[in-house]
Scaffold this active site. Sequence first.
Site, PDB file in Angstrom:
ATOM      1  N   CYS A 194     -18.691 -10.817 -20.876  1.00 32.77           N
ATOM      2  CA  CYS A 194     -18.664 -10.850 -19.359  1.00 32.77           C
ATOM      3  C   CYS A 194     -17.691  -9.526 -19.217  1.00 32.77           C
ATOM      4  O   CYS A 194     -18.040  -8.591 -18.338  1.00 32.77           O
ATOM      5  CB  CYS A 194     -18.363 -11.802 -18.448  1.00 32.77           C
ATOM      6  SG  CYS A 194     -18.966 -11.709 -16.882  1.00 32.77           S
ATOM      7  N   CYS A 349      -7.534  -2.368 -27.250  1.00 28.45           N
ATOM      8  CA  CYS A 349      -8.720  -2.734 -26.443  1.00 28.45           C
ATOM      9  C   CYS A 349      -7.919  -3.338 -25.280  1.00 28.45           C
ATOM     10  O   CYS A 349      -7.048  -3.213 -24.854  1.00 28.45           O
ATOM     11  CB  CYS A 349      -9.677  -3.307 -27.161  1.00 28.45           C
ATOM     12  SG  CYS A 349      -9.329  -5.166 -27.628  1.00 28.45           S
TER      13      CYS A 349
END
Lengths: 390, 97
Positions: A194, A349
């Site tokens: 998500c 990240c």
Amino acid sequence: MQADNQTATLSSEELRRYNRHLTLPEFGREGQEALKNASVLLVGAGGLGSPAAMYLAAAGVGHIGLVDFDHVEASNLQRQILYGTSDVGRPKLDAAEERLNDLNPHVEVTRHAVRLSSENALDIVDQYDVVADGTDNFPTRYLVNDACVLTGTPNVYASIFRFEGQVSVFATEDGPCYRCLYEEPPPPGLVPSCAEGGVLGVLPGLVGTLQATEVIKLLTGIGEPLIGRLLMINALSMNFRTLRVRKNPDCVICSDNPTQTELIDYEAFCGIPDANESTDDDMAVPETTVHELKQARDSGTAPFVLDVRKPHEAEIASIEADQLIPVDELPDRLSELNADAETPIVVHCRSGARSERATKFLRQKGYNASNLKGGILAWSKEIDDSVPTY
Amino acid sequence: MSTPTVTLHIPTPLRSATNDQATVNATGDTVRTALQNLVERYPDLKSNLYNDDGALRQFVNIYVDDEDIRYLDGPDTALTDGAEVSIVPSIAGGRSR
Ligand SMILES: [Zn+2]
């Protein structure tokens, strides 16, 4: 079941409160009393759990349990309507209980501020009549499914992605379960999460209220619940379709001759290596902490920083990486990397998961790479809070 | 007799492989050949739909109209003109973290 017969009847205040239910012919006093005597467990008090919990509390479900151990973050407020701006930083369940008690003081709220696990799931699930699964990850979804099948607790399942949602009812006495639909989870990395994929804020509102609707139908026995049907919702085209879900006669857990009769290790089942377990091969990669990176940069010995997120994520938040190559494109674009094999490379990240994969890959190719522990989230928290989290 | 033309529903996670198209027409008299036709035109879908052995991946379900092909004839399920074929992968999303 929590309620006893003495709480089964409705007070005059409750009769006033639920007037619009009581005048529904299909519902009436009987339906309302069924709700009052019922209990539901919401797994996840986030985007789906927020509207589901609020509508179920407002509707008068007697006992609502919530499983969540997170704190409210600013990026939750775009869709998690249980929480307000002043709740940021608070444990979700503290804020949720307050909100639900205010919404309807006749509802008993139980907080389960734990990570649902193979050790606790059966005990928790068994205390409730119905479960509503609003989790966003495969290990928990299979765990919830299996716990529901093993305890005989119907599970109103929902899942969302960007503009799309799925809803179904699993683990009823004769109906299929999630494993009948998907025997196995996808390998990690092949399906975006998500956070990576984004989600339209109103979509969990739409889908979570559908979940609440199915819960109420199951608890009161009215209508036709989504048993054996998968509702597919597309908010962009505004198309709703249902597909048939059959009970798999060979299902490992819900068939007549199940091969699995207890909970398993779901992280391993979903191919996620156990973080606490050091393996003897080269699974573990070297890590750089955000403090080490900051120190190196301040002292003029900055390593080469590689961002492996998607370009649109770098537009949201950046720690001034030297180069961006998304992790999935790294194998094809390795020749573009502006660092040689000797240069220390720090890979980052958002949270450190994708960069761990990239670090592993780079090290296999002979690069001196390490993983930025905790990613940009850790950088924002511990070094520079002007870097947005998302 | 001409080969049937069917509508394929592409789920959001795979749409980057189909230039963001939610539905794509394909020709084929079975699910297998229609998917082959699809993958020929959108080769990036291949690794999403098939494993290294060329079999359909287990977390990708294929439906013809509202029925799962596992309960029809699998990839050999016959298609008629105008059939709706849906690719339905498992998705993860909800509680955000
Ligand atoms: Zn099953």
